[in-house]
Design a protein around this motif. Structure first.
Motif, PDB file in Angstrom:
ATOM      1  N   GLN A  93     -19.399  15.653 -18.424  1.00 15.18           N
ATOM      2  CA  GLN A  93     -20.688  16.144 -17.952  1.00 15.18           C
ATOM      3  C   GLN A  93     -20.578  17.428 -17.119  1.00 15.18           C
ATOM      4  N   ASP A 128     -14.069  16.214 -17.217  1.00  9.69           N
ATOM      5  CA  ASP A 128     -15.246  15.350 -17.164  1.00  9.69           C
ATOM      6  C   ASP A 128     -16.254  15.814 -18.213  1.00  9.69           C
ATOM      7  N   ARG A 175     -16.769  10.133  -9.965  1.00  6.08           N
ATOM      8  CA  ARG A 175     -15.693  10.152 -10.973  1.00  6.08           C
ATOM      9  C   ARG A 175     -14.637  11.200 -10.626  1.00  6.08           C
ATOM     10  N   LEU A 178     -23.406  21.371 -14.067  1.00 10.89           N
ATOM     11  CA  LEU A 178     -23.412  20.150 -14.868  1.00 10.89           C
ATOM     12  C   LEU A 178     -24.312  20.297 -16.083  1.00 10.89           C
ATOM     13  N   VAL A 221     -21.115  11.957 -11.169  1.00  8.14           N
ATOM     14  CA  VAL A 221     -20.037  12.896 -11.484  1.00  8.14           C
ATOM     15  C   VAL A 221     -19.135  13.082 -10.272  1.00  8.14           C
ATOM     16  N   ALA A 265     -27.259  15.159 -16.286  1.00  6.97           N
ATOM     17  CA  ALA A 265     -26.146  14.556 -15.574  1.00  6.97           C
ATOM     18  C   ALA A 265     -26.553  14.182 -14.154  1.00  6.97           C
TER      19      ALA A 265
END
Length: 760
Positions: free
Chosen positions: A472, A470, A601, A589, A598, A593
């Motif tokens: 972030q 990811d 996701r 993070l 997050v 963010a």
């Protein structure tokens, strides 16, 4: 009596503003004290009610499935035993929300630790997949009776039959698993069991735990929880809000009492001739004292009654936790007594301070004592004469001289004005500390934003790749958290291994240094208090049947688990257990963010193999404190305004005697006005300096003391910025000067006959 009332009415008409401010200040103080009382009752009584009605167990022991719990019933001090109940740890999902839970196989409604149903019904043997949820867990899952919950990765589902309150530790995302009562058949492959002990003497809890662990064997016990821990967790932030309101309410009450005392003293000095006339026409000293006392008691009583009526009628409608607390408190047995006692206590305190000042009025002689021939302002000091010699503005020099020429009286005025300013600085410090939790969580023990638990079949490398993919996610720290028995086997703590030697976890340290070498660890304040240890000590704990000895090299700020946490690296724990693998990942993070986005996701990318939770922030539970702080500052500012108006009135009256001399030496009315304004501003400036100088360290001490008592530890306090303190000081001094300008200007332009009358 009629003459007394007429004189009191005449005096009230002269001081309407002062009376209004006193009524409002008293109302604000009583509201603060009543809300504090409500929060204290709300923090303790709901849990106590549940514990009593449920016949709660004082001790809960989590053991291995093979542990022989029958021996516990024969222990001295054990009244009854609940269980053993088979348990299994799993995850439930509902409406896109997940929660870690403990499934507890409960064949029938327990006699000890009985859940109190709030909706729905108890388990039904005809429905083997029906469960009852603990109320906080149900709120987290947005679940209600009739809803279906899924067990990710298993294809199973459970039906919610009921919601119940429990006196056991409640669900906290990422910290405490939620409690689910289920039929034994629904608990498949139970890995452990739980036993509850109800004791004859709750004060012997630690001894009972020690005996139980000894009987079962330390290797058989994985976790211990007690009624004291459950009560402390249930009280939580409500008790803190009550302490804050109570502290500031009492401080404001003292400040208001001193302000009233100063106001009466100033008015007595300004009305010596009137009081002498009253005595000359037949008023006794007792009647003179009663005039002042009854007058201010009436003001205080009016404010107290208004506050009590307001809380009783509208208190439960306050949004958020304060309104809930008042609603619960109004149903408690001691509510009526507290609603009467708190306002009465405040009124009596104000009456006592009023009586001390009014007693001086009773001692005024019937015949005025001739005034001294020397000017009231006294001789100029050497510093003042030198300042005039340097051609500094006379108004500035004489104003400074007037502010501090009478040291006892001047110091008393500064002290009374500094007290509300000191409390305002403390309130601002509380605000900035809460803001620090929100804006800079890494400084108070929250360097990560998300906590991810993985399924047993997901390898470490695959999990880290999935998480760090990811964009972030700045870092993913592998770790494990287990329950460990402390020496003496009286309680369990959290033993965490986070990060590695190559990529250490960024703990927020308040003392010592970070854990770097073998067997080094950092501990929270709650653990140090529990073990009576300090930085530099070696401590021994037991995980299952394996001992773990660690060297505490630092104290970390630990907002979780009441600070009963000892943390080291994952590599250190692997030295004792080479096969130990990470079961959770703490995610740091990137700036900006959104943790919720997050988390969504990652949960989608994990395809059911990741359980993602936001790391709980203590500031989330303290959001009502912001509104409380604003209200307290308003009340304290009102008290400060009362004292300031009193000081201005006294300065103007004393300046009347010097008015002829000042005009005789050629000072204009504007310059004479400037003397009074400068005197008031100097007094306010001195109060600001003292209030700030004392308030800042006092705020740090109070906040850090609260941090230590809660287990988080000292080091969380954050004082207001210098710019904010400068703004407060500037506003106080400027406001004081502005308030003094109008009465000073009127006094400077008085007619010669009025001035001679004031001097006579």
């Amino acid at each position: 009596m009629r003459a007394t009332l007429r004189w009191a009415h005449s005096d009230l008409r002269t001081h309407r503003g002062e009376a209004l401010f006193l009524v409002l200040a008293t109302a604000g103080i009583v509201v603060s004290l009543l809300l504090a009382t409500a929060l204290f009752g709300y923090a303790t009584n709901p849990w106590q009610r549940v514990f009593t009605q449920a016949r709660g167990a004082h001790v809960w022991l989590h053991t291995g499935a093979a542990a022989d719990s029958a021996k516990l019933a024969d222990l001295d001090g054990v009244e009854s035993v609940a269980g053993p109940y088979p348990t299994a740890s799993t995850t439930l999902a509902s409406r896109g929300t997940r929660a870690s839970v403990e499934l507890r196989g409960t064949p029938e409604s327990p006699a000890v630790g009985r859940p109190l149903l709030t909706s729905g019904h108890w388990l039904d043997p005809a429905n083997p997949d029906g469960v009852v949820l603990e109320s906080r867990l149900a709120r987290a899952l947005l679940a209600a009776p009739g809803d279906t919950l899924t067990l990710p990765g298993t294809g199973r589902s459970l039906t919610v039959l009921g919601i119940a309150d429990s006196a056991e530790p409640r669900y906290r995302a990422g910290e405490q698993a939620g409690l689910v009562w289920a039929p034994p058949s629904a608990v498949r492959n139970p890995g452990s069991q739980v036993i509850g002990l109800r004791l004859t003497d709750p004060d012997d809890t630690d001894y009972a735990v020690q005996r139980a662990v000894t009987v079962l064997g330390a290797g058989a016990v994985s976790e211990v929880s007690t009624w004291k821990q459950a009560r402390a967790e249930a009280q939580g932030d409500n008790r803190l809000l009550g302490q804050v309101l109570g502290l500031f309410g009492l401080g404001a009450l003292v400040a208001a009492g001193l302000a009233v005392h100063g106001a009466i003293g100033t008015r007595i000095r300004g009305h010596l001739r009137d009081i002498s006339v009253l005595k000359a026409i037949g008023f006794t000293p007792g009647q003179v004292v009663r005039v002042f006392v009854l007058q201010h008691l009436a003001f205080a009583l009016l404010g107290a009654v208004a506050a009590a009526t307001l809380i009783q009628a509208l208190g439960s409608r306050i949004p958020g936790r304060l309104g809930d607390a008042v609603g619960v408190w109004q149903g408690l047995p001691g509510h009526t007594v507290a609603l009467f006692a708190v306002p009465v206590g405040a009124v009596l305190f104000i009456g006592a301070t009023t009586g001390l000042a009014a007693w001086r009025a009773g001692r005024v002689p019937p015949v005025p004592v001739p005034r001294r021939a020397a000017p009231l302002g006294g001789r100029l000091s050497g510093a003042a004469r030198q300042a005039l010699g340097l051609r500094l503005p006379p108004a500035l020099v004489l104003g400074w001289h007037r502010a501090f020429n009478r040291r006892p009286r001047s110091l008393a005025t500064v002290a009374r004005l500094a007290l509300p300013l000191l409390l305002i600085v403390v309130a601002m410090s509380a605000w900035t500390t809460i803001d620090r939790f929100d804006s800079r969580p890494e400084q108070i023990g929250l360097p990560t934003s998300l906590s991810v638990h993985t399924e047993a079949g997901l390898a470490d490398g695959d999990a880290r790749t999935l998480l760090e993919r990811d964009p972030q996610v700045a870092a993913a720290y592998p770790g494990v958290e287990v329950a460990a028995l402390v020496p003496g086997q009286t309680a369990t703590i959290a033993l965490r291994g986070l990060g590695t030697h190559q990529d250490p976890f960024p703990y927020a340290l308040a003392e010592g240094r970070a854990a770097q070498g073998r067997d080094e660890a950092v501990a929270g304040q709650g653990l140090l208090d529990l073990l009576n240890a300090q930085v530099g000590d070696w401590v021994r704990m037991t995980v299952g049947d394996q001992p773990q000895i660690l060297h505490i090299v630092g104290r970390s700020i630990e907002p979780e688990n009441a600070g009963r946490v000892i943390s080291t690296s994952l590599d250190t724990l692997r030295e004792n257990d080479p096969g130990l693998g990470p079961t959770l990942y703490e995610l740091r993070l990137r700036p900006g963010a959104d943790p919720a986005e997050v988390a969504d996701r990652l949960a989608e990318a994990g395809q059911g193999r990741l359980d993602v939770h936001a790391v709980p922030n203590p500031a989330d539970g303290l959001s009502p404190l912001r509104g409380v702080v604003v209200g307290l500052i308003a009340v304290l500012a009102l008290i400060g305004l009362i004292e300031l108006l009193t000081a201005i009135g006294g300065t103007v009256r004393e300046g009347e005697r010097d008015l002829l001399a000042l005009k005789a030496i050629g000072l204009s009315p504007r310059q004479i006005t400037a003397i009074t304004v400068t005197s008031t501003a100097c007094t306010a400036l001195a109060a600001v300096v003292i209030g700030t100088a004392l308030g800042t360290p006092l705020a740090h001490w109070l906040i850090d003391t609260q941090g230590r008592s809660s287990g988080i530890g000292a080091g969380i306090a954050q004082g207001p910025s210098p710019a904010l303190l400068l703004l407060l000081g500037t506003a106080a001094v400027t406001g004081a000067a502005a308030l003094a300008a109008v009465p000073a200007s009127r006094a400077a332009r008085r007619r010669l006959a009025d001035t001679l009358s004031a001097v006579a």
